[in-house]
Motif scaffolding. Structure first.
Motif, PDB file in Angstrom:
ATOM      1  N   PRO A  14       0.699  -1.357  -0.475  1.00  0.00           N
ATOM      2  CA  PRO A  14      -0.084   0.099  -0.168  1.00  0.00           C
ATOM      3  C   PRO A  14       0.799   1.711   0.088  1.00  0.00           C
ATOM      4  O   PRO A  14       0.616   2.012  -0.518  1.00  0.00           O
ATOM      5  CB  PRO A  14      -1.028   0.150   1.205  1.00  0.00           C
ATOM      6  N   THR A  15       1.722   1.251   0.719  1.00  0.00           N
ATOM      7  CA  THR A  15       2.946   2.491   0.661  1.00  0.00           C
ATOM      8  C   THR A  15       3.424   2.621  -0.510  1.00  0.00           C
ATOM      9  O   THR A  15       3.697   3.832  -0.734  1.00  0.00           O
ATOM     10  CB  THR A  15       3.931   2.257   1.677  1.00  0.00           C
ATOM     11  N   VAL A  16       3.751   1.485  -1.485  1.00  0.00           N
ATOM     12  CA  VAL A  16       4.300   1.771  -2.706  1.00  0.00           C
ATOM     13  C   VAL A  16       3.391   2.006  -3.458  1.00  0.00           C
ATOM     14  O   VAL A  16       3.848   3.205  -4.720  1.00  0.00           O
ATOM     15  CB  VAL A  16       5.017   0.503  -3.044  1.00  0.00           C
ATOM     16  N   GLN A  17       2.326   1.755  -3.506  1.00  0.00           N
ATOM     17  CA  GLN A  17       1.514   2.148  -4.296  1.00  0.00           C
ATOM     18  C   GLN A  17       0.498   3.796  -4.486  1.00  0.00           C
ATOM     19  O   GLN A  17      -0.044   4.513  -4.842  1.00  0.00           O
ATOM     20  CB  GLN A  17      -0.304   1.055  -4.112  1.00  0.00           C
ATOM     21  N   SER A  18       0.883   4.426  -3.577  1.00  0.00           N
ATOM     22  CA  SER A  18       0.726   5.105  -2.603  1.00  0.00           C
ATOM     23  C   SER A  18       1.343   6.587  -3.694  1.00  0.00           C
ATOM     24  O   SER A  18       0.807   7.797  -3.913  1.00  0.00           O
ATOM     25  CB  SER A  18       0.121   5.895  -0.971  1.00  0.00           C
ATOM     26  N   LEU A  19       2.418   6.244  -3.590  1.00  0.00           N
ATOM     27  CA  LEU A  19       3.305   7.077  -4.936  1.00  0.00           C
ATOM     28  C   LEU A  19       3.459   6.529  -5.294  1.00  0.00           C
ATOM     29  O   LEU A  19       4.022   7.147  -6.986  1.00  0.00           O
ATOM     30  CB  LEU A  19       4.832   6.341  -3.985  1.00  0.00           C
ATOM     31  N   GLY A  20       2.278   5.849  -6.528  1.00  0.00           N
ATOM     32  CA  GLY A  20       1.963   5.987  -7.686  1.00  0.00           C
ATOM     33  C   GLY A  20       2.359   5.070  -8.739  1.00  0.00           C
ATOM     34  O   GLY A  20       2.783   4.817  -9.883  1.00  0.00           O
ATOM     35  N   LEU A  21       3.625   3.607  -8.261  1.00  0.00           N
ATOM     36  CA  LEU A  21       4.525   2.760  -8.537  1.00  0.00           C
ATOM     37  C   LEU A  21       3.637   1.665  -8.223  1.00  0.00           C
ATOM     38  O   LEU A  21       2.673   1.688  -6.898  1.00  0.00           O
ATOM     39  CB  LEU A  21       5.235   3.137  -7.754  1.00  0.00           C
ATOM     40  N   GLU A  22       4.619   0.323  -8.092  1.00  0.00           N
ATOM     41  CA  GLU A  22       4.325  -0.648  -8.322  1.00  0.00           C
ATOM     42  C   GLU A  22       4.919  -2.017  -7.924  1.00  0.00           C
ATOM     43  O   GLU A  22       6.222  -1.453  -7.607  1.00  0.00           O
ATOM     44  CB  GLU A  22       3.368  -1.604  -8.948  1.00  0.00           C
ATOM     45  N   LEU A  23       4.495  -2.147  -6.123  1.00  0.00           N
ATOM     46  CA  LEU A  23       5.970  -3.107  -5.454  1.00  0.00           C
ATOM     47  C   LEU A  23       5.671  -4.765  -6.214  1.00  0.00           C
ATOM     48  O   LEU A  23       5.249  -5.013  -5.599  1.00  0.00           O
ATOM     49  CB  LEU A  23       6.014  -3.238  -3.917  1.00  0.00           C
ATOM     50  N   LEU A  24       7.280  -4.926  -7.300  1.00  0.00           N
ATOM     51  CA  LEU A  24       6.786  -6.257  -7.607  1.00  0.00           C
ATOM     52  C   LEU A  24       7.082  -7.614  -6.574  1.00  0.00           C
ATOM     53  O   LEU A  24       6.475  -8.280  -7.239  1.00  0.00           O
ATOM     54  CB  LEU A  24       7.793  -6.488  -8.825  1.00  0.00           C
ATOM     55  N   GLY A  25       8.124  -7.113  -5.250  1.00  0.00           N
ATOM     56  CA  GLY A  25       8.791  -8.086  -4.522  1.00  0.00           C
ATOM     57  C   GLY A  25       9.678  -8.026  -4.121  1.00  0.00           C
ATOM     58  O   GLY A  25      10.575  -6.451  -4.267  1.00  0.00           O
ATOM     59  N   ALA A  26       9.311  -8.855  -3.154  1.00  0.00           N
ATOM     60  CA  ALA A  26      11.274  -8.367  -2.251  1.00  0.00           C
ATOM     61  C   ALA A  26      11.871  -9.410  -2.504  1.00  0.00           C
ATOM     62  O   ALA A  26      11.841 -10.822  -2.388  1.00  0.00           O
ATOM     63  CB  ALA A  26      10.722  -8.134  -1.299  1.00  0.00           C
ATOM     64  N   GLU A  27      13.723  -8.905  -1.230  1.00  0.00           N
ATOM     65  CA  GLU A  27      14.157 -10.459  -1.643  1.00  0.00           C
ATOM     66  C   GLU A  27      15.091 -10.441  -0.538  1.00  0.00           C
ATOM     67  O   GLU A  27      15.426  -8.905   0.107  1.00  0.00           O
ATOM     68  CB  GLU A  27      15.523  -9.889  -2.850  1.00  0.00           C
ATOM     69  N   TYR A  28      14.341 -11.212   1.533  1.00  0.00           N
ATOM     70  CA  TYR A  28      15.336 -10.357   1.912  1.00  0.00           C
ATOM     71  C   TYR A  28      16.297 -11.813   2.456  1.00  0.00           C
ATOM     72  O   TYR A  28      16.057 -13.407   1.991  1.00  0.00           O
ATOM     73  CB  TYR A  28      14.139 -11.479   3.501  1.00  0.00           C
ATOM     74  N   LEU A  29      17.757 -11.460   2.000  1.00  0.00           N
ATOM     75  CA  LEU A  29      18.539 -12.077   2.380  1.00  0.00           C
ATOM     76  C   LEU A  29      19.520 -11.366   4.034  1.00  0.00           C
ATOM     77  O   LEU A  29      20.269 -10.892   4.012  1.00  0.00           O
ATOM     78  CB  LEU A  29      19.974 -11.194   1.614  1.00  0.00           C
ATOM     79  N   PRO A  30      19.375 -12.485   4.999  1.00  0.00           N
ATOM     80  CA  PRO A  30      19.797 -12.743   5.644  1.00  0.00           C
ATOM     81  C   PRO A  30      21.510 -13.110   6.304  1.00  0.00           C
ATOM     82  O   PRO A  30      21.551 -14.129   5.260  1.00  0.00           O
ATOM     83  CB  PRO A  30      19.416 -13.549   6.962  1.00  0.00           C
ATOM     84  N   ALA A  31      22.173 -12.278   6.883  1.00  0.00           N
ATOM     85  CA  ALA A  31      23.217 -12.463   7.010  1.00  0.00           C
ATOM     86  C   ALA A  31      24.406 -12.679   8.178  1.00  0.00           C
ATOM     87  O   ALA A  31      23.413 -11.235   8.805  1.00  0.00           O
ATOM     88  CB  ALA A  31      24.433 -11.976   6.117  1.00  0.00           C
ATOM     89  N   PRO A  32      24.964 -12.957   8.485  1.00  0.00           N
ATOM     90  CA  PRO A  32      25.528 -12.841  10.195  1.00  0.00           C
ATOM     91  C   PRO A  32      25.875 -11.458  10.160  1.00  0.00           C
ATOM     92  O   PRO A  32      25.236 -10.378  11.737  1.00  0.00           O
ATOM     93  CB  PRO A  32      26.677 -13.381   9.930  1.00  0.00           C
ATOM     94  N   GLY A  33      26.479 -10.399   9.267  1.00  0.00           N
ATOM     95  CA  GLY A  33      27.093  -9.168   9.286  1.00  0.00           C
ATOM     96  C   GLY A  33      25.120  -8.059   9.588  1.00  0.00           C
ATOM     97  O   GLY A  33      25.586  -6.853   9.812  1.00  0.00           O
ATOM     98  N   GLY A  34      24.161  -8.432   9.229  1.00  0.00           N
ATOM     99  CA  GLY A  34      23.039  -7.831   9.205  1.00  0.00           C
ATOM    100  C   GLY A  34      22.586  -8.340   7.571  1.00  0.00           C
ATOM    101  O   GLY A  34      23.253  -8.791   6.662  1.00  0.00           O
ATOM    102  N   ALA A  35      21.644  -8.584   7.608  1.00  0.00           N
ATOM    103  CA  ALA A  35      20.602  -8.341   6.591  1.00  0.00           C
ATOM    104  C   ALA A  35      20.387  -8.044   5.116  1.00  0.00           C
ATOM    105  O   ALA A  35      20.344  -6.484   5.732  1.00  0.00           O
ATOM    106  CB  ALA A  35      18.835  -8.829   6.857  1.00  0.00           C
ATOM    107  N   LEU A  36      20.326  -8.517   3.797  1.00  0.00           N
ATOM    108  CA  LEU A  36      20.062  -7.440   2.949  1.00  0.00           C
ATOM    109  C   LEU A  36      17.990  -6.919   2.300  1.00  0.00           C
ATOM    110  O   LEU A  36      18.130  -8.388   2.285  1.00  0.00           O
ATOM    111  CB  LEU A  36      21.363  -7.505   1.551  1.00  0.00           C
ATOM    112  N   LEU A  37      17.644  -6.586   2.316  1.00  0.00           N
ATOM    113  CA  LEU A  37      16.695  -6.533   2.054  1.00  0.00           C
ATOM    114  C   LEU A  37      16.462  -5.351   0.750  1.00  0.00           C
ATOM    115  O   LEU A  37      16.630  -4.073   0.615  1.00  0.00           O
ATOM    116  CB  LEU A  37      15.360  -5.404   3.034  1.00  0.00           C
ATOM    117  N   ARG A  38      15.835  -6.272  -0.533  1.00  0.00           N
ATOM    118  CA  ARG A  38      15.823  -5.229  -1.463  1.00  0.00           C
ATOM    119  C   ARG A  38      14.835  -5.544  -2.277  1.00  0.00           C
ATOM    120  O   ARG A  38      13.840  -6.403  -2.477  1.00  0.00           O
ATOM    121  CB  ARG A  38      17.056  -6.182  -2.724  1.00  0.00           C
ATOM    122  N   LEU A  39      14.131  -4.554  -2.784  1.00  0.00           N
ATOM    123  CA  LEU A  39      13.044  -3.963  -2.843  1.00  0.00           C
ATOM    124  C   LEU A  39      13.384  -4.159  -5.041  1.00  0.00           C
ATOM    125  O   LEU A  39      14.098  -2.998  -4.487  1.00  0.00           O
ATOM    126  CB  LEU A  39      11.973  -3.019  -1.981  1.00  0.00           C
TER     127      LEU A  39
END
Length: 214
Positions: A14-39
């Motif tokens: 809903p947040t991305v849609q409110s900006l007139g864009l589409e959220l295709l999906g996300a990648e969540y990559l956990p790691a010991p030093g900190g995770a990566l969240l890619r939208l």
């Protein structure tokens, strides 16, 4: 997508849609030093001009750096409040690119006939990776044409999927003829020469010897 990626996607749509864009999906990559969240964000499918519209209109709406920055600001604030990720993480917001990832059955339907590269969660027919044209979506299955045969894959068994760009169509690679040779002018095979090395091929005909003067 992983369960965590699906949870975050549902939260942020809903947040991305409110900006007139589409959220295709996300990648969540956990790691010991900190995770990566890619939208991955894109222009909504209904806003993409058809192929037969003028060039000026076709270039009217694309995802730019300003869109990525706006989404990053808004979702960062939302993630701070909802706190779906424990610990440190890095947020990246990106357009899909030419090797677009596919996250939903609707996205597979949108790109029927295109070639996709797929990684499976569990092996199927002894393989965890496959590449083939997206033939159709049949209920809960995505059907790929692999080596001339239809291969149905349960959508829930797809870990990752990306389109394989047609580099020749995009102008980044030479077109090939039926035999796989470069079709560009001046690139055809030359008689008597090795097409790959440009060197004269050896022949069985003996070379002419100079005659001695009597």
């Amino acid at each position: 997508m992983t369960d965590k990626a699906s949870e975050i996607t549902a939260l942020l749509v809903p947040t991305v849609q409110s900006l007139g864009l589409e959220l295709l999906g996300a990648e969540y990559l956990p790691a010991p030093g900190g995770a990566l969240l890619r939208l991955y964000i894109d222009v909504p499918a209904g806003d993409v001009p058809a192929d037969d519209v003028p060039d000026e209109a076709a270039q009217a709406r694309t995802v730019g750096i300003e869109d990525c920055e706006a989404v990053s600001r808004e979702v960062s604030a939302q993630l701070d409040v909802a706190d779906p990720i424990s610990g440190h993480y890095t947020l990246e917001v990106s357009s899909p690119g030419v090797d677009r990832p596919l996250f939903t059955p609707a996205q597979f339907i949108r790109f029927l006939g295109e070639t996709a590269k797929v990684v499976l969660k569990l092996p199927q027919d002894g393989r965890r990776r496959l590449q083939g044209a997206i033939a159709r979506v049949d209920g809960e299955n995505i059907v790929f044409n692999v080596d001339g045969n239809d291969l149905p894959v349960a959508f829930d068994n797809i870990d990752k999927a990306r389109l394989v760009p047609d580099w020749a169509a995009l102008g980044f690679a030479p077109a090939k003829d039926a035999s796989g040779r470069d079709e560009r002018p001046g690139k055809k095979k030359t008689v008597g020469r090795d097409a790959r090395s440009g060197k004269v091929k050896p022949t069985k005909k003996p070379a002419a010897k100079p005659s001695r003067a009597e």
